[in-house]
Scaffold this active site. Structure first.
Site, PDB file in Angstrom:
ATOM      1  N   LYS A   1       0.814  -1.218   0.000  1.00  0.00           N
ATOM      2  CA  LYS A   1       0.000   0.000   0.000  1.00  0.00           C
ATOM      3  C   LYS A   1       0.847   1.268   0.000  1.00  0.00           C
ATOM      4  O   LYS A   1       0.371   2.337  -0.373  1.00  0.00           O
ATOM      5  CB  LYS A   1      -0.975  -0.031   1.164  1.00  0.00           C
ATOM      6  CG  LYS A   1      -2.021  -1.119   0.933  1.00  0.00           C
ATOM      7  CD  LYS A   1      -3.121  -1.165   1.939  1.00  0.00           C
ATOM      8  CE  LYS A   1      -4.184  -2.163   1.515  1.00  0.00           C
ATOM      9  NZ  LYS A   1      -3.683  -3.561   1.560  1.00  0.00           N
TER      10      LYS A   1
HETATM   11  C1  LIG Z   1      -4.315  -4.655   0.835  1.00  0.00           C
HETATM   12  C2  LIG Z   1      -3.499  -5.870   0.672  1.00  0.00           C
HETATM   13  C3  LIG Z   1      -3.836  -6.873  -0.276  1.00  0.00           C
HETATM   14  C4  LIG Z   1      -5.084  -6.793  -1.139  1.00  0.00           C
HETATM   15  O1  LIG Z   1      -5.046  -5.761  -2.096  1.00  0.00           O
HETATM   16  P1  LIG Z   1      -6.404  -5.217  -2.737  1.00  0.00           P
HETATM   17  O2  LIG Z   1      -6.004  -4.055  -3.567  1.00  0.00           O
HETATM   18  O3  LIG Z   1      -7.271  -4.812  -1.562  1.00  0.00           O
HETATM   19  O4  LIG Z   1      -7.010  -6.314  -3.527  1.00  0.00           O
HETATM   20  C5  LIG Z   1      -2.999  -7.973  -0.388  1.00  0.00           C
HETATM   21  N1  LIG Z   1      -1.903  -8.110   0.398  1.00  0.00           N
HETATM   22  C6  LIG Z   1      -1.548  -7.188   1.316  1.00  0.00           C
HETATM   23  C7  LIG Z   1      -0.348  -7.421   2.150  1.00  0.00           C
HETATM   24  C8  LIG Z   1      -2.326  -6.031   1.483  1.00  0.00           C
HETATM   25  O5  LIG Z   1      -1.968  -5.124   2.403  1.00  0.00           O
END
Ligand SMILES: *Cc1c(COP(=O)(O)O)cnc(C)c1O
Length: 494
Positions: free
Chosen positions: A112
């Site tokens: 993120k």
């Molecule tokens: C948020 C997240 C995901 C999922 O991503 P999306 O965009 O919500 O599908 C997968 N792995 C980790 C470690 C995350 O923080």
């Protein structure tokens, strides 16, 4: 100009990219999508030698074209600098029969960061462009990763403030330590005595509460969202699909224009949707593998066309994917329903009232860019162990779900195109689970003890930002009740 419109707006009104970023969610609760999908301005070959920032500039320009080149450059410089521990920003590692696109080299060791290091700058620039004189207040409920990444992104960004709520007993020890030690004069974080759903529901209420909004407006503040429904979070994620492809060409794993497959650990469907946008821009993506954990609503959706959230919610070792309703799926539904807001409204109304909705056959056929698999808890642990044994490479539980899906797909299809697994978190963020997988028994250690034990078993270095947590000062130790969230927000806004 790339204008944006809401998936639910039958009047098809449009607004600019910077306005859409400031809005976040559309007033009709729809999501903003490009009114006409942009096209690459240069041949793919020209993008193959660009560094990450320049590649990002090319892609961002297509979607955020009311920002000037200089504005975008400044935002990119601020976002993708020394806070990442590699100049590649998103390096690809080859391990065994798969390639892993490591998206966890930013300040919080989770994928993120890639979008949330950039979003605050896109937002403050959008304020200036739209002559907004008020300050932005970001309100976020988090189950762990988003809150920290958002705080790290917004910390000390002028004219913004960020308030985060997390379930005080519902995040991992390391995630909690990451949040309570976050510095920044404009940052506030509170543990609440409820679960993530309580936090999320109450945050939504506060965001839509007209009284609170009026009070805020009187002191020159307004709410905005750092959630992945914001188009400003989605667009930066398109870039790393190109960056991955570029690295495979450079490694001579593929030649220019060869097809590749991406496997994406999916929760809110933001990450994988960005991949589909990359494909629509012309990146040669043969297929996108949608990987879910035991919360496998999307697996069923891609297999049958039935979007059905009526099932038990599972708490798994990949918590960022513990989700039954994936907000960004709406953007894909909008496309396969022929960009028809009326059809989308009908589908979403049925889904929201009945808990499930079925796609018609024509629309379902348009999902053929995707395949879907899910991994249960045992399969996830086994995938971590086998990847360690076979390829000497350590993956976190979220990545393991996608790695498992990639191996399933390989076995079923004998695919010859290279597969790139999106690696979304550093394994040290989930030391208990990784240790469990590698040693084949539940460790006695938790938190930093588990982290130390894991670092004795694998070669990977503990990232700086996680090491620092052990001695970092706790700055936020407030725990409040769910009922006090609204008053807390009003007290905190300054
Ligand atoms: C948020 C997240 C995901 C999922 O991503 P999306 O965009 O919500 O599908 C997968 N792995 C980790 C470690 C995350 O923080």
């Amino acid at each position: 100009m790339t204008q944006y419109r809401s998936t639910r707006d039958e009047q098809q009104q449009t607004l600019s990219a910077s306005q859409a970023i400031l809005q976040g969610l559309a007033p009709d609760n729809g999501l903003y999508v490009p009114a006409t999908f942009p096209k690459l301005k240069r041949p793919l070959a020209d993008l193959m030698t660009l560094n990450y920032q320049d590649l990002a500039l090319e892609i961002l320009h297509l979607f955020l074209d009311d920002y000037s080149t200089d504005e975008l450059k400044q935002c990119l410089q601020a976002a993708y600098g020394d806070q990442f521990d590699t100049a590649k920003i998103t390096p690809v590692k080859i391990a065994g029969d798969l390639n892993y696109l490591e998206l966890f080299h930013g300040p919080t060791s989770a994928f993120k960061d890639i979008a949330l290091q950039l979003l605050p700058h896109l937002m403050t620039t959008a304020m200036q462009k739209n002559q907004a004189t008020d300050k932005v207040v970001i309100l976020t409920a988090t189950s762990g990763d988003t809150g920290k990444a958002a705080m790290a992104g917004f910390a000390d960004v002028p004219d913004t403030q960020i308030i985060v709520f997390y379930p005080k007993d519902g995040v991992s020890a390391i995630q909690k330590q990451q949040m309570v030690t976050q510095a920044g004069a404009n940052v506030a974080v509170f543990g609440i005595d409820g679960n993530f759903d309580d936090a999320q529901t109450t945050v939504k209420h506060i965001l839509n509460d007209s009284k609170i909004n009026t009070t805020l407006a009187a002191s020159q503040h307004r709410f905005s969202s750092a959630n992945s429904i914001n188009i400003g979070r989605l667009v930066p994620q398109i870039v790393y699909y190109f960056a991955a492809y570029q690295q495979l060409v450079q490694h001579e794993t593929i030649q220019l224009n060869d097809e590749v497959v991406f496997s994406v650990p999916t929760g809110n469907f933001g990450d994988i949707l960005a991949g589909w946008y990359a494909k629509r821009l012309g990146l040669p993506i043969k297929r996108l593998i949608c990987a879910s954990n035991e919360n496998n609503v999307l697996t069923d959706f891609f297999k049958t066309g039935c979007y059905d959230r009526q099932r038990a919610f599972h708490v798994t070792t990949s918590p960022s994917m513990d989700i039954l309703v994936s907000s960004n799926l709406e953007r894909l539904l909008f496309e396969v329903l022929g960009e028809d807001p009326k059809a989308l409204n009908n589908f979403m109304t049925e889904f929201e009232t009945k808990g499930k909705a079925q796609l018609d056959a024509t629309s379902y056929k348009r999902l053929s860019d995707f395949v879907a698999y899910s991994a249960d808890e045992t399969q996830t642990l086994t995938e971590i162990r086998q990847t360690q044994t076979n390829a000497l490479y350590t993956i976190d539980p979220h990545t393991a779900v996608a790695s498992f899906a990639a191996h399933q797909y390989l076995a079923e299809t004998q695919e010859t195109a290279p597969i790139i697994v999106l690696s979304t978190a550093n394994p040290y963020k989930f030391p208990e689970t990784v240790l469990h997988a590698l040693t084949q028994h539940q460790p006695l250690e938790t938190g930093f003890e588990a982290l130390k034990a894991l670092s004795n078993v694998i070669d990977l270095k503990v990232p700086r930002n996680i090491k620092r947590l052990m001695t970092a000062e706790v700055l936020h130790d407030q725990a409040i009740s769910v009922d006090d969230m609204a008053t807390t927000v009003l007290k905190t806004v300054k």
